[in-house]
Design an enzyme around this catalytic site. Structure first.
Site, PDB file in Angstrom:
ATOM      1  N   LYS A 223     -17.515  44.631 -38.292  1.00 31.75           N
ATOM      2  CA  LYS A 223     -16.322  44.500 -39.111  1.00 31.75           C
ATOM      3  C   LYS A 223     -15.688  43.147 -38.813  1.00 31.75           C
ATOM      4  O   LYS A 223     -15.624  42.730 -37.646  1.00 31.75           O
ATOM      5  CB  LYS A 223     -15.341  45.624 -38.784  1.00 31.75           C
ATOM      6  CG  LYS A 223     -15.858  47.005 -39.176  1.00 31.75           C
ATOM      7  CD  LYS A 223     -15.895  47.183 -40.684  1.00 31.75           C
ATOM      8  CE  LYS A 223     -16.178  48.617 -41.094  1.00 31.75           C
ATOM      9  NZ  LYS A 223     -16.183  48.786 -42.558  1.00 31.75           N
TER      10      LYS A 223
ATOM     11  N   GLU B 129     -20.586  42.589 -46.848  1.00 26.67           N
ATOM     12  CA  GLU B 129     -20.039  43.690 -47.632  1.00 26.67           C
ATOM     13  C   GLU B 129     -18.586  43.403 -48.024  1.00 26.67           C
ATOM     14  O   GLU B 129     -17.784  42.959 -47.206  1.00 26.67           O
ATOM     15  CB  GLU B 129     -20.092  44.946 -46.747  1.00 26.67           C
ATOM     16  CG  GLU B 129     -20.343  46.219 -47.489  1.00 26.67           C
ATOM     17  CD  GLU B 129     -20.402  47.396 -46.529  1.00 26.67           C
ATOM     18  OE1 GLU B 129     -21.249  47.390 -45.614  1.00 26.67           O
ATOM     19  OE2 GLU B 129     -19.587  48.312 -46.690  1.00 26.67           O
TER      20      GLU B 129
ATOM     21  N   LYS C   4     -21.073  55.652 -51.418  1.00 29.27           N
ATOM     22  CA  LYS C   4     -20.576  56.660 -50.467  1.00 29.27           C
ATOM     23  C   LYS C   4     -20.244  57.917 -51.258  1.00 29.27           C
ATOM     24  O   LYS C   4     -19.560  57.847 -52.289  1.00 29.27           O
ATOM     25  CB  LYS C   4     -19.316  56.165 -49.756  1.00 29.27           C
ATOM     26  CG  LYS C   4     -19.594  55.035 -48.775  1.00 29.27           C
ATOM     27  CD  LYS C   4     -18.323  54.520 -48.142  1.00 29.27           C
ATOM     28  CE  LYS C   4     -18.662  53.360 -47.210  1.00 29.27           C
ATOM     29  NZ  LYS C   4     -17.448  52.599 -46.857  1.00 29.27           N
TER      30      LYS C   4
ATOM     31  N   ASP D  46     -18.883  43.210 -42.657  1.00 29.62           N
ATOM     32  CA  ASP D  46     -18.062  43.883 -43.663  1.00 29.62           C
ATOM     33  C   ASP D  46     -16.628  43.405 -43.519  1.00 29.62           C
ATOM     34  O   ASP D  46     -15.986  43.653 -42.502  1.00 29.62           O
ATOM     35  CB  ASP D  46     -18.144  45.401 -43.456  1.00 29.62           C
ATOM     36  CG  ASP D  46     -17.444  46.172 -44.562  1.00 29.62           C
ATOM     37  OD1 ASP D  46     -16.827  45.543 -45.441  1.00 29.62           O
ATOM     38  OD2 ASP D  46     -17.522  47.423 -44.541  1.00 29.62           O
TER      39      ASP D  46
ATOM     40  N   ASP E 241     -18.619  47.482 -51.866  1.00 30.17           N
ATOM     41  CA  ASP E 241     -18.313  48.822 -51.347  1.00 30.17           C
ATOM     42  C   ASP E 241     -17.108  49.351 -52.125  1.00 30.17           C
ATOM     43  O   ASP E 241     -17.265  50.050 -53.115  1.00 30.17           O
ATOM     44  CB  ASP E 241     -18.063  48.775 -49.840  1.00 30.17           C
ATOM     45  CG  ASP E 241     -17.773  50.148 -49.257  1.00 30.17           C
ATOM     46  OD1 ASP E 241     -17.770  51.126 -50.017  1.00 30.17           O
ATOM     47  OD2 ASP E 241     -17.524  50.266 -48.031  1.00 30.17           O
TER      48      ASP E 241
END
Ligand code: MG
Length: 357
Positions: A161, A215, A264, A189, A240
């Site tokens: 992250k 991402e 997701k 991400d 995402d």
């Protein structure tokens, strides 16, 4: 077979440690676990794990929506998945987590009724998925130490992250690359942290440390910005938060605003919608990753791994939520082999057994 009732149980499990992303901090897995009961005695299980930072949904809201579905779904055959989905869509807009929970339970019942594991019903490409593991935002030293530990344990892809400041992000990625060596894939991400032009500049510098993909660099609604980044970045870009459902996917694919897409189940409302998203992507030559919310437990991860394993175009998995939990609330479902391999059991449905008491 007919649905006779839907029970919801709220489950809360602390994470081993707080998980920080650019949008905020997550400390617990919180989910609504549903059991869909039928007149044939079969019970299907599913999970709705609202991630308020990503979807804006809460546990109490998700529970209320599932309860609202119940009265419309009683009497319906749970294996009539298109009908189940149509009923849910008419009863509530959006509400991906609530729909995912019921969708998952109905797939579980379809598997139990037909005697097949869900991954086989969905295509049976393979019976496992290999997942990456995510390192949350922290100091570069702590993140590098965690990444190194994961690689020593057997992971070969680290997702990290980022998205605080450029100097910090650069220090993070540098420290992780130095700690894990050249053979490990690093995907990052940003969780919407950057503007489009900023993203292009930062990604070029961060790629000194060889990134596999980036991402969600920009705000979820900034599709023009996402397209700009994709067109100007040397590193592949994955959506995402910009894609919740098949309609979003179509828009992104038409504009060629992405190189890859992250599905997701909690965003899109379950396997049925996820299959549509994947079909759009596959038709456009865009590979899909199957991701999860940090709030999910082994039910959601089993459903996601089943879909990912079944489907050839789903080539990547970020299904690491259960590794962060202090406890698994539910028995059965996928099991882990060789650190990173999520294997689906050869039993009807998802192989869920029941709550850990
Ligand atoms: Mg993400």
């Amino acid at each position: 077979m007919k649905i006779t009732g839907i029970n919801v149980r709220q489950v809360e499990v602390p994470l081993k440690e707080p998980f920080r992303i650019s949008l905020g901090v997550i400390t617990h897995s919180r989910s609504a676990i549903v059991s869909v009961e039928t007149d044939e005695g079969l019970v299907g299980y599913g999970e709705g794990a609202p991630a308020i930072l990503i979807t804006g949904e809460s546990l109490s809201g998700t529970t209320d929506v599932i309860k609202a579905f119940e009265k419309d779904l009683i009497g319906t055959d749970p294996t009539d998945l298109e009908k189940v989905y149509w009923i849910m869509d008419r009863a509530a807009a959006h509400s991906g987590c609530a729909k995912a929970a019921v969708d998952m339970a109905c797939y579980d019942l379809l598997g139990k009724k037909s005697g097949l594991p869900v991954y086989k019903l969905l295509g049976g490409h393979q019976n496992f998925m290999e997942t990456d593991i995510t390192v949350g935002i922290d100091t570069p030293e702590i993140m590098a130490a965690k990444a190194k530990k994961h690689v020593e344990a057997g992971f070969d892809t680290i997702k990290t992250k980022v998205g605080t400041s450029f100097a910090e992000d650069l220090a993070r990625v540098k420290a992780i690359r130095e700690a894990v060596g050249d053979d490990v894939k690093i995907r990052i991400d940003a969780n919407q942290a950057w503007s489009a032009k900023e993203a292009v500049r930062l990604i070029e510098r961060l790629n000194e440390y060889n990134l596999e993909l980036v991402e969600q660099p920009v705000a979820y609604h900034d599709i023009a910005g996402l397209e700009y980044v994709t067109k100007h970045s040397i590193v592949p870009i994955m959506s995402d938060e910009s894609c919740f459902n098949a309609k979003d996917a179509l828009r992104l694919v038409e504009r060629r605003a992405i190189d890859y897409l992250n599905i997701k189940l909690m965003k899109c409302g379950g396997i049925r919608e996820a299959l549509k998203i994947n079909a759009i992507c596959e038709s456009a030559g865009i590979e899909v990753m199957l991701g999860c919310m940090a709030e999910e437990s082994n039910l959601g991860i089993t459903a996601a791994a089943s879909l990912g394993a079944a489907t050839k175009n789903i080539t990547r998995a970020d299904l690491d939520a259960t590794f962060s939990l202090t406890d698994l609330p539910f028995k059965g479902g996928m099991y882990v082999e060789d650190t990173k391999k999520l294997v689906l059991p050869e039993v009807p449905g998802f192989g869920f057994i029941g709550f850990e008491e």
